[in-house]
Design a protein around this motif. Structure first.
Motif, short mmCIF file in Angstrom:
data_model
loop_
_atom_site.label_atom_id
_atom_site.label_comp_id
_atom_site.label_asym_id
_atom_site.label_seq_id
_atom_site.Cartn_x
_atom_site.Cartn_y
_atom_site.Cartn_z
N VAL A 1 0.86 -1.18 0.00
CA VAL A 1 0.00 0.00 0.00
C VAL A 1 0.90 1.23 0.00
CG1 VAL A 1 -1.65 1.38 1.33
CG2 VAL A 1 -1.94 -1.11 1.16
N ILE A 2 0.67 2.13 -0.94
CA ILE A 2 1.48 3.35 -1.05
C ILE A 2 0.58 4.54 -0.79
CG2 ILE A 2 3.03 4.71 -2.50
CD1 ILE A 2 3.52 2.20 -4.19
N LEU A 3 0.80 5.20 0.32
CA LEU A 3 0.03 6.39 0.67
C LEU A 3 0.61 7.58 -0.09
CD1 LEU A 3 -0.35 5.93 4.54
CD2 LEU A 3 -1.95 5.25 2.74
N GLY A 4 -0.18 8.13 -1.01
CA GLY A 4 0.32 9.19 -1.87
C GLY A 4 1.07 8.60 -3.05
N GLY A 5 0.46 7.63 -3.70
CA GLY A 5 1.18 6.83 -4.68
C GLY A 5 1.08 7.25 -6.12
N THR A 6 0.59 8.45 -6.41
CA THR A 6 0.42 8.84 -7.81
C THR A 6 1.44 9.86 -8.29
OG1 THR A 6 -1.19 10.58 -7.23
CG2 THR A 6 -2.06 8.37 -7.68
N GLY A 7 2.42 10.20 -7.47
CA GLY A 7 3.46 11.13 -7.88
C GLY A 7 4.69 10.40 -8.37
N ALA A 8 5.83 11.10 -8.38
CA ALA A 8 7.05 10.53 -8.96
C ALA A 8 7.54 9.30 -8.20
CB ALA A 8 8.14 11.60 -9.00
N ILE A 9 7.74 9.42 -6.90
CA ILE A 9 8.25 8.28 -6.12
C ILE A 9 7.20 7.18 -6.05
CG2 ILE A 9 8.98 7.51 -3.84
CD1 ILE A 9 10.33 10.19 -3.43
N GLY A 10 5.95 7.56 -5.76
CA GLY A 10 4.90 6.55 -5.65
C GLY A 10 4.69 5.79 -6.94
N GLY B 1 5.95 -8.72 -9.30
CA GLY B 1 4.92 -9.67 -8.89
C GLY B 1 4.09 -9.27 -7.70
N TRP B 2 4.22 -8.02 -7.26
CA TRP B 2 3.44 -7.55 -6.13
C TRP B 2 2.04 -7.12 -6.57
CZ3 TRP B 2 5.06 -6.08 -0.92
CH2 TRP B 2 6.35 -6.51 -0.60
N SER B 3 1.14 -7.12 -5.61
CA SER B 3 -0.17 -6.48 -5.74
C SER B 3 -0.01 -5.10 -5.10
CB SER B 3 -1.23 -7.30 -5.02
OG SER B 3 -2.45 -6.59 -4.94
N VAL B 4 -0.45 -4.05 -5.78
CA VAL B 4 -0.18 -2.69 -5.31
C VAL B 4 -1.46 -1.86 -5.27
CG1 VAL B 4 1.11 -0.56 -5.72
CG2 VAL B 4 2.17 -2.77 -6.22
N ASP B 5 -1.68 -1.21 -4.13
CA ASP B 5 -2.75 -0.25 -3.96
C ASP B 5 -2.14 1.12 -3.70
OD1 ASP B 5 -5.52 -1.84 -3.57
OD2 ASP B 5 -3.89 -2.99 -2.65
N VAL B 6 -2.61 2.13 -4.41
CA VAL B 6 -2.10 3.48 -4.21
C VAL B 6 -3.26 4.40 -3.82
CG1 VAL B 6 -0.27 3.12 -5.91
CG2 VAL B 6 -2.40 4.21 -6.62
N LEU C 1 -8.63 8.58 -1.07
CA LEU C 1 -8.52 8.48 0.38
C LEU C 1 -7.70 9.64 0.91
CD1 LEU C 1 -7.68 5.18 2.26
CD2 LEU C 1 -6.31 7.22 2.70
N ASP C 2 -8.16 10.23 1.99
CA ASP C 2 -7.42 11.27 2.68
C ASP C 2 -6.60 10.61 3.78
OD1 ASP C 2 -6.65 13.41 4.46
OD2 ASP C 2 -8.12 14.66 3.43
N ARG C 3 -5.31 10.89 3.81
CA ARG C 3 -4.45 10.22 4.78
C ARG C 3 -4.89 10.45 6.22
NH1 ARG C 3 -0.72 10.08 8.25
NH2 ARG C 3 1.14 8.75 8.12
N SER C 4 -5.54 11.57 6.48
CA SER C 4 -5.97 11.87 7.84
C SER C 4 -7.18 11.03 8.27
CB SER C 4 -6.31 13.36 7.96
OG SER C 4 -7.41 13.70 7.13
N ASP C 5 -7.80 10.31 7.34
CA ASP C 5 -8.94 9.45 7.66
C ASP C 5 -8.40 8.11 8.15
OD1 ASP C 5 -11.20 7.85 7.74
OD2 ASP C 5 -12.06 8.67 5.90
N ARG C 6 -8.18 8.02 9.46
CA ARG C 6 -7.55 6.83 10.04
C ARG C 6 -8.35 5.57 9.78
NH1 ARG C 6 -7.40 4.09 14.93
NH2 ARG C 6 -5.32 3.38 15.60
N LEU D 1 4.29 8.35 1.88
CA LEU D 1 4.84 9.55 1.25
C LEU D 1 4.15 10.82 1.73
CD1 LEU D 1 4.94 7.89 -2.21
CD2 LEU D 1 6.94 8.98 -1.23
N LEU D 2 3.24 10.68 2.70
CA LEU D 2 2.41 11.80 3.10
C LEU D 2 2.56 12.19 4.57
CD1 LEU D 2 -0.88 10.83 1.23
CD2 LEU D 2 0.89 12.44 0.48
N ALA D 3 3.62 11.74 5.21
CA ALA D 3 3.83 12.10 6.62
C ALA D 3 4.74 13.33 6.69
CB ALA D 3 4.45 10.93 7.38
N PHE D 4 4.21 14.42 7.20
CA PHE D 4 4.96 15.67 7.27
C PHE D 4 5.15 16.18 8.70
CE2 PHE D 4 3.01 15.53 3.08
CZ PHE D 4 4.10 15.79 2.27
N ARG D 5 4.58 15.48 9.67
CA ARG D 5 4.71 15.86 11.08
C ARG D 5 4.65 14.60 11.93
NH1 ARG D 5 -0.34 18.17 9.53
NH2 ARG D 5 0.42 20.30 9.85
N GLY D 6 5.03 14.74 13.18
CA GLY D 6 5.03 13.58 14.05
C GLY D 6 3.65 12.97 14.23
#
Length: 324
Positions: free
Chosen positions: A12-21, A32-37, A59-64, A81-86
């Motif tokens: 699972v890639i949180l924020g998976g539609t940009g360059a790194i994701g 051979g992986w199954s991938v959800d972004v 999905l909004d990352r803040s929606d736990r 890829l979407l963690a910017f604070r503790g």
């Protein structure tokens, strides 16, 4: 690749539609992986990712609760890829009990020099070269601080790292330099490509000898795949094998844009912003990537490949919007 009949590992890639994701999704899918972004805008999902088999989740990352439901009980790898604070990391930690390995993508912006200077400060830092992972970092920012400002970004990422590394879980923290690749949200090559496609004859370039260490999105992806095979709590610098000069970067972009103009080196103390560009450096910040190389077993892809890939993607989009 997984053998026929074997269950596919899931990422699972949180924020998976940009360059790194995007680069990570394609690499894992090919292995051979199954991938959800995830993302907040379905229109930003690259068609190539969907065609390769990646599943998009609005999905909004803040929606736990939504993140928990997506992870479920069958996720081997989480890439954040979407963690910017503790607080961003703290919210996800309870969901990792059944996740084999996690990756937090941070930034070299967390480093500070002996005088406390950092990359987003008012005065350029002076680092030894190359810069190792044990170099001191900025003090973590409190959760109420805004990480989406120039001065708040590094401390925010430092706080995210502290939460991850203090968790005791097998979370690998990656510290890339300036990232380039297809699907970059704010492609650094963008303004240069547009100027070259517009037919600019001469292009002023301040300090073309500036040395910059880049990070191709594909090189981050290869490290993430290696981390998935070897879960552990660690910190890894991620950068291309060799630094490149600003001149080499501009020449690479020119080749992709079909530009035959002239680069004009310039240094104008009266107007220091003249000829400015994203790869202008006062003191080079070079990353020691020995730890990442030991994990992957290879050097990775040369930096100009990522610059060329991004510039080609930007140019193709510009040509579609403005056909001759």
């Amino acid at each position: 690749m997984t053998r026929s009949g074997e269950p596919r590992p899931r990422a699972v890639i949180l924020g998976g539609t940009g360059a790194i994701g995007g680069a990570t999704a394609l690499r894992l899918l090919s292995a051979g992986w199954s991938v959800d972004v995830t993302g907040r805008e379905p229109g930003r999902m690259p068609a190539e990712l969907a065609a390769a088999g990646a599943r998009f989740h609005r999905l909004d990352r803040s929606d736990r609760a939504a993140v928990a439901a997506l992870l479920g009980s069958g996720t081997e790898l989480l890439v954040d890829l979407l963690a910017f604070r503790g607080a961003d990391v703290a919210a996800v930690l309870p969901l990792l009990a059944d996740v084999d390995s996690a990756v937090l993508v941070s930034s070299r912006a967390v480093y500070r020099d002996a005088a406390g200077r950092h990359l987003n400060g008012s005065e350029p830092p002076r680092f030894p070269a190359p810069l190792g992972e044990d170099t001191p970092t900025l003090d973590p920012a409190p959760d109420e601080a805004d990480p989406f400002t120039r001065t708040g970004y590094g401390p925010g990422k430092a706080a995210a790292e502290a939460a991850a590394l203090g968790s005791g879980r097998p979370i690998t923290v990656l510290r890339p330099a300036k990232v380039h690749g297809r699907w970059a949200r704010n492609a650094r090559t963008g303004s240069t490509v547009r100027r070259m496609l517009a037919g600019t004859g001469d292009l002023e370039v301040a300090d073309p000898g500036s040395l910059e260490h880049l990070t191709g999105a594909g090189n981050v992806a290869r490290v993430i795949e290696a981390v998935a095979r070897n879960p552990a709590q660690r910190v890894l610098n991620v950068a291309d094998p060799e630094p490149v000069t600003a001149r080499a970067i501009f020449e690479t972009i020119a080749a992709e844009a079909g530009w035959a103009g002239t680069l004009r080196p310039i240094r104008d103390p009266a107007t220091p912003e003249r000829g400015d560009h994203p790869w202008r450096t006062v003191h080079p910040v070079l990353l020691d990537t020995a730890r990442a190389r030991a994990l992957t077993g290879d050097e990775g892809f040369p930096g100009p490949l990522a610059i060329a890939e991004e510039a080609r993607w930007v140019a193709e989009g510009q040509r579609r919007r403005n056909p001759a």
